[in-house]
Write a protein that holds these residues in place. Structure first.
Motif, PDB file in Angstrom:
ATOM      1  N   HIS A  26       0.766  -1.106  -0.077  1.00 14.19           N
ATOM      2  CA  HIS A  26      -0.008   0.173   0.013  1.00 14.19           C
ATOM      3  C   HIS A  26       1.015   1.269  -0.164  1.00 14.19           C
ATOM      4  O   HIS A  26       2.052   1.336   0.509  1.00 14.19           O
ATOM      5  N   LYS A  49      -5.374  -5.626   1.397  1.00 16.05           N
ATOM      6  CA  LYS A  49      -4.916  -4.590   1.934  1.00 16.05           C
ATOM      7  C   LYS A  49      -4.745  -3.388   0.739  1.00 16.05           C
ATOM      8  O   LYS A  49      -4.592  -2.214   1.397  1.00 16.05           O
ATOM      9  N   SER A  55       1.716   2.651   3.471  1.00 10.50           N
ATOM     10  CA  SER A  55       2.791   1.695   4.157  1.00 10.50           C
ATOM     11  C   SER A  55       4.203   2.168   3.935  1.00 10.50           C
ATOM     12  O   SER A  55       4.832   2.780   3.131  1.00 10.50           O
ATOM     13  N   THR A  62      -7.304  -0.390   0.153  1.00 11.32           N
ATOM     14  CA  THR A  62      -7.780   0.311   1.340  1.00 11.32           C
ATOM     15  C   THR A  62      -7.418   1.868   0.539  1.00 11.32           C
ATOM     16  O   THR A  62      -6.698   2.014  -0.010  1.00 11.32           O
TER      17      THR A  62
END
Length: 1185
Positions: free
Chosen positions: A482, A499, A485, A502
């Motif tokens: 992501h 994920k 991150s 998101t």
């Protein structure tokens, strides 16, 4: 896409323009305005200069005609492109249709309702019909030749817009109060359109434009939105069809005046103005959107009031009517294209196909390979490979991917080689909006996350093997991160797409990568730098603007950024040469240099020099070395490759004119200045000075240039030094080899060959009388035709093995091109039997193949192959001969079995004492029986001389047919065939016995031995002993009826009485019914009575049937006493007294005489006077001797 203003044309006397329309087919631009102004212009490039070829904006006015005929302001102009007509209307409601005649526009038709003003006109897709709408609600539909098709007054509705559907079945009418009504093409109301984009909008709105793209250039993807409706408040909806319930809704946040689709429905232009909060006057804008509502670009246009927008026919320019000017803007489209391994890969849409047509054009050999891809999103290339990103189809492969990853894979990345062969693919669940690839990785990013796939390609494997490899091993590692991150190398596990979905506040807008660095740009202007292959976030940089395109140089030290406004800036990723503490502050912000260029739409770093790059600025290409530009080159090409001081550029605009036939002229090579200067120095000044210049500006390409020039002049010392400097080992070896040669002409010949001047080299060799060297040169080149010529032209004998080699190589040349007839001639001369056999087979020349079989020696390795060839085309005998010649009886038998030549197979098996024929037979027979092909199985057994098995099956068929109550004659024939098969079996046993017992023994002993063996072998005695019983039964059954109908009542009755012995074969009901009829007809009521008694006592009868027999008997025997005449009783008693007499098969009567005729096959008897009338035995149809 990138867009910039390129030209402005003023209308004289400052006359305000009201409308503009661009004819896509012929390129005419019509604009109308106040004071009855109507002009037709045409922009064309007048230059035939090759330098300017393919410039995206040829812009000289080749036509500028004022059309006179209107009396008021011209408000509507529309083109009929198919028939080259222009239709215009003014504020007084006057409509004029103009036509082009000898380069000038003339009035063709005029029409005026004198009631209201025309608000809109639209031609349908094929140019056959026009629909005209008036403000007062009147609608007229007319044909192209001026006839009125229908007209209608829509009561209480004020009309403002009209549009045809692509198939001309539907008309959309836009009203003044912002509603859209749907009618059919005959003017019948269907429904009101739901306008979703106006929910929660207060106040009155007007429609700014309705445009329904007709699909003339194909669609971006299947089921693509193509009907755009836009309102003056900036709200817009794009629909797939007229009653689409979930259209794409856009809010352009400006007041809109006009909209139009481009030529292929991939970009919607929305023109209007924006009231800026801080500025008094309004700002004119054109916004560009995809059919799915994604914003592409914004173009600011000077002037007060925008009136209209029009696309050019190929979507490379746009015309805007503003005040009393026409502005032109050039568009550099985002083509789906790439360049790998001297192959240009590009995609385009066709109107007749839903998929994208992806062309792999090998520019070296000028060959193209075509592949069709549904919903293609992008093409990305690197090295020798290319990635096609597309939406996934609901296919098996996708389901497999889902099982594996546990998520719904909506997109697919296909890894292809340079001819379009798919090598591997990955199904992913993130939208690959941005894709980049390096030599080892493919990186795809959506707005929220990015996905890495470390792809591996097996070297030197066929496509088939590659498929197997990818199926067995799950090659390549996949990871998903992501954007918010901060990955470190530790958490590398299997990809987790969940994920990735998101949401993020700062989406990704572009990516790029090299082997060791991944750069990701975000919409806020922040840039992330990650290391590769283990993804670790190293640094973040902040820019002023949102990046649109990123590119890193070859050693990953500098990043080029083109932002959304087309400004190119550079960012140092690694700090260069600065020392001390001063570097600390620079690291966080990068080292933004002062470099900046505007209106840039493409750039490419050199593959071999980190300080060299080329960029495209409007219609010029600049090359920068250490941030200093060289003089620009006029071109609109897209840069493919920058290597060895040469830029390869492709004119995609030109290619897209005719994408099915790409032309090498559309590929341009530019040399940069240092290469041009070095070449000029070598040619004009000399090698010494050039060598000095190259020493000062070293580059492997320049050293190679010097080495080649020195070779031409045979300056071996300089050449060797230059080859060493450009690390060309082969070149060094070549120079050494030249040094060892003594004669000057020989050196020159070798140099000529080195520079691919083969004709010249060959001529030199021949002049030196070295034909052998000329031949070996041609052999190296694979030019065997020339080798053959040289071998034949030389004096003296030539080398036979070499001659044969040449013949065979030429044969191979023709065989590769499937010219088998030519190949045969050369293979015959080259004595190449293997290839000869193949050619004969391909030519279907089986006589030639047979001749070859006879010529070949025994046990030749080619014979089994020839046998196989014959077997595949069903030539059993020839195949057997070939197999037997190479001592392979087993293969011979197999081919006989394969071709159903069972008798031949059995014969061969016997001759060569092979055991397995019986098992083969039974296998094949059971296979036939399974398929219910009993008769074929009988035929098989008969051919294979297994008569008893055939007979058993035949009896089975006959019994079944008898049960079905088929025609008795057919049943008799089946029983006769079965019995004859049993006779054949007897004969076979007898002959086999004869062959076993050699020596002088009597016939009787043979027969006895045969019978004994028969007894021992045959388990089924009923079939063997009573073979003819079924045939006899049906023979007499038919005979009795023939005699009855022939009027021979007496004999018919006696034949019917004889039938009583066959109750096991013919149903008793039929026998006794026949006997009752015959005896009643013969007035032998005693026999008749017995028959009735028998019938009434039968258990198989139903009660009502039995009742009918009793009633009939009562009726007969009331009239007649149940007694036979004395004569009949006497005959019957005499028959019984003398024991069993043979029955005549002709008359059905017992034979009283001692001398009678007997059939040699079925062994049945007949009276001699009776059989005399027949040529065949009435039972078994064997000819009478």
């Amino acid at each position: 896409m990138f867009i910039y203003l390129s030209k402005k044309i003023a209308i004289p006397n400052n006359i305000q323009l009201k409308c503009i329309s661009w004819n896509k087919g012929q390129g005419f631009i019509a604009c109308g305005g106040d004071d009855s102004v109507l002009r037709v212009l045409k922009l064309e490039s007048q230059t035939d200069d090759a330098k300017l070829k393919g410039l995206a904006a040829p812009s000289n006015l080749s036509m500028n005609q004022t059309l006179e005929g209107h009396s008021g302001a011209v408000q509507v102009v529309t083109w009929n492109e198919q028939y080259e007509k222009l239709t215009t209307s003014d504020q007084n409601g006057l409509i004029i249709v103009w036509m082009l005649y000898k380069g000038v526009w003339y009035e063709e038709m005029i029409n005026n309702r004198n009631k209201s003003v025309v608000t809109s006109m639209s031609w349908n897709a094929d140019g056959q019909k026009i629909c005209i709408v008036y403000e007062d609600g009147a609608v007229i539909v007319g044909s192209v030749n001026g006839n009125r098709i229908w007209g209608k007054e829509l009561k209480g509705i004020q009309l403002a817009h009209v549009a045809w559907s692509p198939d001309s079945r539907i008309l959309l009418f836009g009203t003044v109060n912002g509603e859209v009504h749907i009618y059919d093409n005959q003017g019948n109301f269907i429904m009101k359109m739901t306008i979703s984009c106006l929910t929660n909008v207060p106040g009155a709105v007007r429609i700014a434009g309705i445009h329904w793209y007709a699909g003339t250039g194909g669609y971006v993807e299947p089921d693509c939105p193509c009907l755009a409706i836009c309102f003056d408040n900036g709200r817009c909806q794009i629909m797939r069809f007229e009653n689409d319930e979930n259209p794409v809704c856009i809010d352009t946040l400006m007041s809109v005046v006009s909209i139009q689709w481009n030529h292929c429905g991939s970009v919607l232009a929305v023109a209007g103005s924006l009231k800026a909060s801080n500025v008094e006057k309004e700002l004119n804008l054109v916004q560009f959107y995809t059919p799915f509502g994604e914003h592409l670009r914004t173009l600011k246009v000077p002037g007060k009031e925008m009136a209209g927008v029009a696309w050019e026919g190929r979507g490379l320019r746009i015309g805007l009517a503003v005040d009393s000017y026409i502005y032109f803007a050039n568009i550099r489209p985002d083509y789906k294209w790439g360049y790998c391994c001297s192959t240009v890969v590009y995609a385009y849409t066709k109107p007749e196909r839903q998929e994208y047509c992806v062309v792999f054009w090998d520019t070296k050999n000028n060959e193209k390979f075509v592949k069709y891809v549904k919903s293609l999103m992008s093409i990305t290339t690197s090295g020798d490979f290319c990635i096609l990103a597309s939406k996934a189809d609901d296919t098996q492969a996708q389901q497999d991917a889902e099982l594996e990853s546990g998520s719904h894979a909506r997109f697919v990345l296909i890894l292809c080689n340079s001819i379009g062969t798919p090598l591997d693919s990955k199904y992913i669940d993130i939208d690959p909006l941005f894709v980049t690839m390096t030599k080892t990785h493919v990186i795809a990013a959506s707005k929220e996350a990015f996905y890495l796939w470390q792809y591996r390609v097996a070297k030197k494997l066929t496509a088939l093997e590659i498929n197997q490899v990818t199926k067995t091993k799950k090659e390549g590692r996949e990871r998903v991160y992501h954007i918010d991150s901060s990955p470190s190398a530790a958490n590398d596990n299997s990809p987790d797409f969940s994920k990735a979905s998101t949401a993020t506040r700062d989406p990704i807008c572009c990516i790029t990568a090299t082997d060791k660095t991944l750069i990701v740009g975000r919409e806020s202007g922040i840039i992330h730098r990650y290391s590769l292959p283990n993804v670790v976030l190293i640094q973040k940089y902040t820019l002023n603007n949102r990046a649109y395109f990123l590119s890193v140089n070859c050693n990953s030290s500098r990043l080029a950024i083109i932002d959304i406004a087309g400004v190119l800036t550079l960012l140092d990723l690694e700090v260069r040469g600065a020392a001390g503490d001063s570097t600390v502050n620079q690291v966080s912000s990068g080292d933004p240099s002062k470099f900046e260029r505007k209106d840039v739409w493409d750039m490419k770093w050199a593959n071999d020099n980190p300080d060299l790059f080329a960029m495209m600025e409007k219609t010029r290409m600049y090359v920068f070395r250490n941030l200093d530009p060289e003089e620009p080159i006029q071109t609109s090409g897209y840069i493919c490759n920058f290597e060895d001081l040469e830029i390869k550029s492709v004119l995609l605009d030109e290619i897209m004119k005719d994408p099915e036939r790409p032309n090498k002229d559309n590929l341009i090579n530019f040399e940069i200045r240092s290469l041009r200067d070095s070449r000029a120095l070598i040619e004009k000044v000399g090698i010494e000075d050039a060598s000095q210049f190259i020493e000062d500006n070293p580059h492997p390409r320049l050293w190679r240039l010097l080495a080649e020039a020195a070779l031409q002049k045979l300056d071996l010392k300089t050449a060797e030094q230059a080859f060493v400097r450009c690390k060309d080992y082969q070149g060094i070896e070549f120079v050494k080899r030249l040094g060892n040669l003594q004669s000057e002409p020989m050196k020159q010949a070798e140099v000529a060959a080195y520079f691919s001047r083969f004709e010249e080299a060959e001529r030199m060799y021949l002049n030196m009388d070295r034909r052998d060297l000329a031949i070996s040169l041609r052999i190296k080149l694979g030019d065997w035709f020339r080798v053959l010529q040289l071998l034949k032209t030389g004096s003296g004998d030539c080398d036979d093995t070499l001659l044969e080699q040449a013949y065979n190589a030429i044969g191979d040349y023709f065989a590769d091109r499937q010219k088998w007839i030519n190949a045969v001639q050369y293979y015959l001369q080259g004595r190449n039997q293997e290839r000869l056999a193949e050619c004969y087979y391909m030519l279907e020349d089986y006589d030639g193949l047979e001749r070859l079989t006879t010529v070949l020696p025994e046990n030749h390795k080619l014979l089994p192959e020839i046998g196989q060839m014959f077997a595949t085309v069903g030539m059993c005998e020839q195949a057997v001969n070939a197999y037997l010649k190479c001592n392979q009886p087993k293969s011979a038998v197999d081919s006989c079995v394969h071709l159903n030549q069972w008798n031949k197979a059995v014969e061969l098996a016997r001759t060569h004492n092979m055991k397995e024929i019986k098992s083969l037979l039974s296998k094949y027979a059971s296979h036939l029986l399974e398929k219910n092909k009993t008769l074929e199985a009988v035929e098989l057994y008969r051919k294979a001389h297994h008569f008893l098995d055939a007979a058993k099956l035949m009896f089975k068929i006959a019994d079944e047919e008898a049960k079905k109550r088929t025609r008795p004659l057919r049943v008799k024939k089946l029983y006769v065939l079965a019995a004859r098969l049993v006779e054949n079996y007897h004969e076979q046993v007898k002959t086999s016995q004869q062959s076993k017992t050699k020596g002088k023994k009597s016939e009787a002993k043979f027969a006895l031995a045969g019978l004994l063996e028969e007894d021992a072998t045959s388990s089924d005695n009923r079939i063997v002993d009573n073979a003819w019983r079924g045939a006899e039964a049906y023979h007499f059954f038919l005979l009795a009826q023939r005699q009855l109908y022939g009027g021979y009542m007496e004999t018919a009755m006696r034949t019917a009485m004889h039938l009583r012995e066959y109750e096991d074969i013919i149903p008793a009901v039929e026998i006794y019914s026949l006997l009752a009829i015959c005896s009643a007809a013969n007035r032998a009521f005693g026999t008749c009575s017995q028959a009735f008694i028998k019938l009434e006592s039968l258990e198989s009868l139903e009660p009502d049937e039995r009742q009918q027999y009793q009633d009939l008997a009562l009726e007969i025997f009331i009239k007649h006493t149940p007694k036979d005449s004395r004569m009949m009783e006497r005959q019957r008693s005499s028959e019984g007294a003398e024991g069993k007499l043979p029955t005549c098969i002709v008359s059905g009567l017992p034979i009283q005489e001692f001398q009678f005729w007997m059939c040699s096959v079925c062994k049945h008897c007949a009276q001699e006077q009776e059989i005399g009338k027949y040529s065949c035995c009435p039972l078994c149809h064997n000819p009478v001797a």
